[in-house]
Design a protein around this motif. Structure first.
Motif, PDB file in Angstrom:
ATOM      1  N   GLN A 102       7.309  -2.082 -17.960  1.00  0.00           N
ATOM      2  CA  GLN A 102       6.391  -1.442 -16.997  1.00  0.00           C
ATOM      3  C   GLN A 102       6.138  -2.431 -15.878  1.00  0.00           C
ATOM      4  OE1 GLN A 102       2.513  -0.512 -18.520  1.00  0.00           O
ATOM      5  NE2 GLN A 102       3.317   0.371 -20.401  1.00  0.00           N
ATOM      6  N   ILE A 103       6.092  -1.938 -14.672  1.00  0.00           N
ATOM      7  CA  ILE A 103       5.714  -2.811 -13.558  1.00  0.00           C
ATOM      8  C   ILE A 103       4.579  -2.156 -12.779  1.00  0.00           C
ATOM      9  CG2 ILE A 103       6.461  -3.973 -11.446  1.00  0.00           C
ATOM     10  CD1 ILE A 103       9.257  -4.094 -12.568  1.00  0.00           C
ATOM     11  N   HIS A 104       3.484  -2.878 -12.630  1.00  0.00           N
ATOM     12  CA  HIS A 104       2.337  -2.393 -11.856  1.00  0.00           C
ATOM     13  C   HIS A 104       2.246  -3.227 -10.591  1.00  0.00           C
ATOM     14  CE1 HIS A 104       0.866  -0.143 -15.381  1.00  0.00           C
ATOM     15  NE2 HIS A 104       1.342  -1.172 -16.056  1.00  0.00           N
ATOM     16  N   THR A 105       2.105  -2.559  -9.457  1.00  0.00           N
ATOM     17  CA  THR A 105       2.053  -3.270  -8.175  1.00  0.00           C
ATOM     18  C   THR A 105       0.705  -3.058  -7.504  1.00  0.00           C
ATOM     19  OG1 THR A 105       4.416  -2.867  -7.918  1.00  0.00           O
ATOM     20  CG2 THR A 105       3.238  -3.571  -5.954  1.00  0.00           C
ATOM     21  N   TYR A 106       0.136  -4.133  -7.004  1.00  0.00           N
ATOM     22  CA  TYR A 106      -1.167  -4.070  -6.335  1.00  0.00           C
ATOM     23  C   TYR A 106      -1.069  -4.807  -5.004  1.00  0.00           C
ATOM     24  CZ  TYR A 106      -2.313  -3.487 -11.280  1.00  0.00           C
ATOM     25  OH  TYR A 106      -2.332  -3.081 -12.587  1.00  0.00           O
ATOM     26  N   THR A 107      -1.867  -4.366  -4.045  1.00  0.00           N
ATOM     27  CA  THR A 107      -1.927  -5.056  -2.756  1.00  0.00           C
ATOM     28  C   THR A 107      -3.359  -5.534  -2.521  1.00  0.00           C
ATOM     29  OG1 THR A 107      -0.179  -3.658  -1.886  1.00  0.00           O
ATOM     30  CG2 THR A 107      -1.507  -4.818  -0.263  1.00  0.00           C
ATOM     31  N   PHE A 108      -3.473  -6.777  -2.063  1.00  0.00           N
ATOM     32  CA  PHE A 108      -4.802  -7.351  -1.823  1.00  0.00           C
ATOM     33  C   PHE A 108      -4.911  -7.905  -0.416  1.00  0.00           C
ATOM     34  CE2 PHE A 108      -3.898  -7.976  -6.344  1.00  0.00           C
ATOM     35  CZ  PHE A 108      -4.981  -7.319  -6.894  1.00  0.00           C
ATOM     36  N   ASN A 109      -6.126  -7.854   0.122  1.00  0.00           N
ATOM     37  CA  ASN A 109      -6.404  -8.575   1.360  1.00  0.00           C
ATOM     38  C   ASN A 109      -6.400 -10.070   1.059  1.00  0.00           C
ATOM     39  OD1 ASN A 109      -6.799  -6.252   2.886  1.00  0.00           O
ATOM     40  ND2 ASN A 109      -8.929  -6.083   2.192  1.00  0.00           N
ATOM     41  N   ALA A 110      -5.975 -10.851   2.046  1.00  0.00           N
ATOM     42  CA  ALA A 110      -5.947 -12.301   1.850  1.00  0.00           C
ATOM     43  C   ALA A 110      -7.353 -12.871   2.014  1.00  0.00           C
ATOM     44  CB  ALA A 110      -4.978 -12.935   2.839  1.00  0.00           C
ATOM     45  N   SER A 111      -8.190 -12.602   1.012  1.00  0.00           N
ATOM     46  CA  SER A 111      -9.593 -13.022   1.027  1.00  0.00           C
ATOM     47  C   SER A 111      -9.959 -13.492  -0.378  1.00  0.00           C
ATOM     48  CB  SER A 111     -10.467 -11.829   1.423  1.00  0.00           C
ATOM     49  OG  SER A 111     -11.764 -11.975   0.879  1.00  0.00           O
TER      50      SER A 111
ATOM     51  N   LYS B 286      -5.911 -10.457   9.027  1.00  0.00           N
ATOM     52  CA  LYS B 286      -5.697  -9.213   8.283  1.00  0.00           C
ATOM     53  C   LYS B 286      -4.476  -9.271   7.381  1.00  0.00           C
ATOM     54  CE  LYS B 286      -8.471  -6.108  10.944  1.00  0.00           C
ATOM     55  NZ  LYS B 286      -8.586  -5.037  11.908  1.00  0.00           N
ATOM     56  N   GLY B 287      -4.222 -10.449   6.815  1.00  0.00           N
ATOM     57  CA  GLY B 287      -3.072 -10.599   5.942  1.00  0.00           C
ATOM     58  C   GLY B 287      -3.279  -9.901   4.609  1.00  0.00           C
ATOM     59  N   THR B 288      -2.164  -9.510   4.020  1.00  0.00           N
ATOM     60  CA  THR B 288      -2.225  -8.976   2.657  1.00  0.00           C
ATOM     61  C   THR B 288      -1.115  -9.619   1.836  1.00  0.00           C
ATOM     62  OG1 THR B 288      -0.743  -7.130   3.159  1.00  0.00           O
ATOM     63  CG2 THR B 288      -3.100  -6.704   3.376  1.00  0.00           C
ATOM     64  N   PHE B 289      -1.262  -9.564   0.552  1.00  0.00           N
ATOM     65  CA  PHE B 289      -0.191 -10.023  -0.345  1.00  0.00           C
ATOM     66  C   PHE B 289      -0.164  -9.102  -1.555  1.00  0.00           C
ATOM     67  CE2 PHE B 289      -3.994 -12.185  -1.735  1.00  0.00           C
ATOM     68  CZ  PHE B 289      -3.894 -12.244  -3.102  1.00  0.00           C
TER      69      PHE B 289
END
Lengths: 109, 144
Positions: B4-13, B64-67
């Motif tokens: 299983q692969i779960h993907t999440y996106t976060f603000n660079a904070s 406004k970076g994300t990773f």
């Protein structure tokens, strides 16, 4: 993250609750250093701390320095196995007195 | 069981660190990893995510970076992958604190430099790959 400060038998007891990560560390550090003031004997109760990163270790380092510069003493109480591990990896463990409970910490003064 | 692969996106904070730790704990718990394995994995990821956010984005003035974080659950491994498009940075190349430093009294120690060492020691494998212009920091925990 919460910090409670009280004085018991002339010893400043600082109870920290929550996580000390790079987001919370500066606030934790500021609150602790403000509360230390003229106190030279400090117990830090970490039994309710569930996470400490290197940012949290830096807080411990700053508290240690503040107390050491006044020839005081700081004892850490209720340190979890996980936090003990990270203090071991980084060599911090050798510089702190660690006690299982607040009661036993008091006996070290 | 397939992977299983779960993907999440976060603000660079730094605000996102707690959520990152919670997500890893939740998936680790669900798949039978021990409390200690999970804690150590969250610690390793927290240290490197902090570096990415601070050095890759905030100090560079990128507002406004994300990773991304991928949690991969395989039959015998739990893998967390942090993927960021900030400046290329390979933490494996960095000099780790020396034994001498680790024995230096706390009064005399420089502040900082411990995060990468903690990350390396807290998981079974810590790898870095530069893929399609992105930093991939990879944390592997083997099922015992």
């Amino acid at each position: 993250m919460q910090i409670e400060v009280k004085v018991e038998n002339d010893i400043l007891v600082i109870v920290i609750e929550g996580s000390i990560d790079s987001k919370t560390a500066s606030e934790v550090q500021q609150k602790i250093l403000e509360s230390i003031q003229d106190n030279i004997n400090v117990i830090m109760d970490l039994s309710k701390v569930d996470f400490v990163s290197s940012a949290g270790l830096r807080v411990l380092l700053m508290v240690y320095r503040a107390i050491k510069s006044k020839d005081g003493k700081v004892v850490l109480a209720g340190v979890s196995e996980e936090i003990t591990d990270v203090m071991s990896i980084t060599g911090f463990i050798n510089f702190f007195e660690i006690s299982e409970t607040i009661d036993s910490a008091h006996k070290l003064f | 069981m397939g992977s299983q692969i779960h993907t999440y996106t976060f603000n660079a904070s730094l605000e996102v660190l707690e959520e990152i730790r919670n997500l890893i704990s939740q998936k680790g718990n669900e798949h039978g990893y021990s409390k200690k394995e999970i804690y150590n994995l969250t610690l390793a990821v927290d240290e490197i995510a902090t570096n990415i956010i601070n050095h890759g984005y905030i100090e560079k003035g990128i507002k406004k970076g994300t990773f991304n974080m991928l949690i991969e659950l395989h039959e015998k491994q739990l893998i967390v992958r942090l993927v960021d498009g900030a400046v290329p940075y390979n933490p494996i190349d960095q000099n780790l604190p020396s034994e001498e430093l680790l024995n230096t009294p706390l009064e005399d120690r420089p502040i900082g430099g411990l995060g990468i060492m903690i990350a390396k020691q807290s998981v079974d494998e810590f790898k870095y790959e530069f893929i399609e212009g992105k930093n991939n920091n990879i944390f592997v925990v083997n099922k015992k």
